[in-house]
Design an enzyme around this catalytic site. Structure first.
Site, mmCIF file in Angstrom:
data_model
loop_
_atom_site.group_PDB
_atom_site.id
_atom_site.type_symbol
_atom_site.label_atom_id
_atom_site.label_comp_id
_atom_site.label_asym_id
_atom_site.label_seq_id
_atom_site.Cartn_x
_atom_site.Cartn_y
_atom_site.Cartn_z
ATOM 1 N N VAL A 34 57.658 35.733 6.051
ATOM 2 C CA VAL A 34 57.670 36.303 4.706
ATOM 3 C C VAL A 34 56.290 36.771 4.255
ATOM 4 O O VAL A 34 56.169 37.506 3.268
ATOM 5 C CB VAL A 34 58.235 35.304 3.678
ATOM 6 N N ASN A 47 61.882 30.981 -1.327
ATOM 7 C CA ASN A 47 61.710 29.534 -1.212
ATOM 8 C C ASN A 47 60.753 29.106 -0.100
ATOM 9 O O ASN A 47 60.476 27.924 0.037
ATOM 10 C CB ASN A 47 63.096 28.896 -0.968
ATOM 11 N N TYR A 61 47.334 25.878 -1.864
ATOM 12 C CA TYR A 61 48.723 25.650 -2.246
ATOM 13 C C TYR A 61 48.881 25.720 -3.757
ATOM 14 O O TYR A 61 49.788 26.388 -4.279
ATOM 15 C CB TYR A 61 49.169 24.291 -1.712
#
Length: 291
Positions: free
Chosen positions: A36, A63, A132
């Protein structure tokens, strides 16, 4: 619903498809190998979906995620960038690639997975988590902005941001494997990095053997998967229920609820030792907070 899923691992997708078909033999579900973080590959996935199902999609779930890239100061740049490009870039690429198909639908909804690290950019007093957290804050802000963008420019579309707490998935294991850090076969350089990290957190690792370090990391991975307060299946049900209810903000797990409440009540204390201590005393993130 006809479901199309993508992942970088064909093996993992095959396992998922088999589980789905064992549960429901008539399920319409298929898989596409896709990274992705690569917009061209996500475009190819969208083209595949259009070929299989026609020009419209109604639900888009972004997701994909990996962990790592904890420090922009002491970490590896390539790892930092990889985490950011998957966790944030994957969402952006997904929306851009599938937007024409969402526009073709009579009604559409985009569901983007952020994290409690889109509320709280650390893992405790010594838990640097910059890549993150930056990515998950971006996902949260982007999704909130989409709601107004859609209202003005595509009123048949809506969006939800998902913020899970500690969920029992294989993200910790998969992330370590992504960066060549299988806990059972850590090399000398990787073990040295772990020792340095522990020392910075005030933990003296000199008495631990290399095998002790490997066992510690393996135990942490197992604990992440098995000791979470919310299962992956439970999280999925909460997401689907939230989408059906029209919720734009979907928190998952008692730990996420507690953290959200504490940050709202004590925003200026969110990165203090006292805040971390109080959160731990409530019994949340006890295996994840680094101190």
């Amino acid at each position: 619903a006809a479901v199309e899923t993508c992942d970088v691992s064909q093996e993992a997708m095959d396992e998922t498809l088999e589980l789905v078909r064992q549960s429901r033999s008539d399920a319409s579900v298929s898989a596409f190998v896709c990274d992705v973080a690569d917009p061209d590959v996500v475009d190819a996935f969208a083209a595949h979906v259009a070929d299989e199902h026609g020009p419209a999609v109604h639900l888009l779930f972004n997701n994909a995620g990996i962990g790592g890239g904890g420090s922009i100061v002491a970490g590896h740049r390539a790892e930092w960038d990889r985490v950011f490009c998957v966790c944030w870039g994957g969402v952006l690429n997904g929306v851009r690639s599938f937007l024409p198909m969402l526009m073709e639908a009579d009604r559409g909804h985009v569901i983007n997975t952020s994290s409690i690290n889109g509320l709280w950019a650390c893992l405790g007093p010594t838990g640097a988590h910059t890549s993150y957290s930056a990515a998950k804050f971006a996902v949260r802000g982007f999704t909130e902005a989409l709601m107004v963008d859609f209202r003005v420019n595509a009123p048949h579309l809506t969006a939800s941001v998902v913020m899970p707490g500690h969920i029992g998935t294989q993200i910790a294991r998969n992330s370590m494997e992504e960066f060549g850090r299988d806990p059972k076969s850590l090399n000398d350089e990787q073990i040295a990095e772990i020792r340095e990290m522990l020392a910075k957190r005030g933990i003296d690792p000199t008495g631990a053997s290399d095998e002790d370090i490997r066992s510690l990391m393996a135990m942490r991975v197992e604990s992440f998967e098995n000791d979470a307060p919310t299962t992956a299946a439970g999280a999925a049900q909460i997401i689907l229920d939230g989408v059906r209810a029209g919720d734009w903000r979907i928190l998952i797990g008692p730990d996420a609820d507690a953290l959200d409440e504490m940050i709202r009540a004590r925003p200026h204390e969110a990165y203090t030792d006292a805040f971390h201590d109080d959160l731990a005393q409530l019994g949340h993130f006890t295996g994840l907070i680094q101190r």
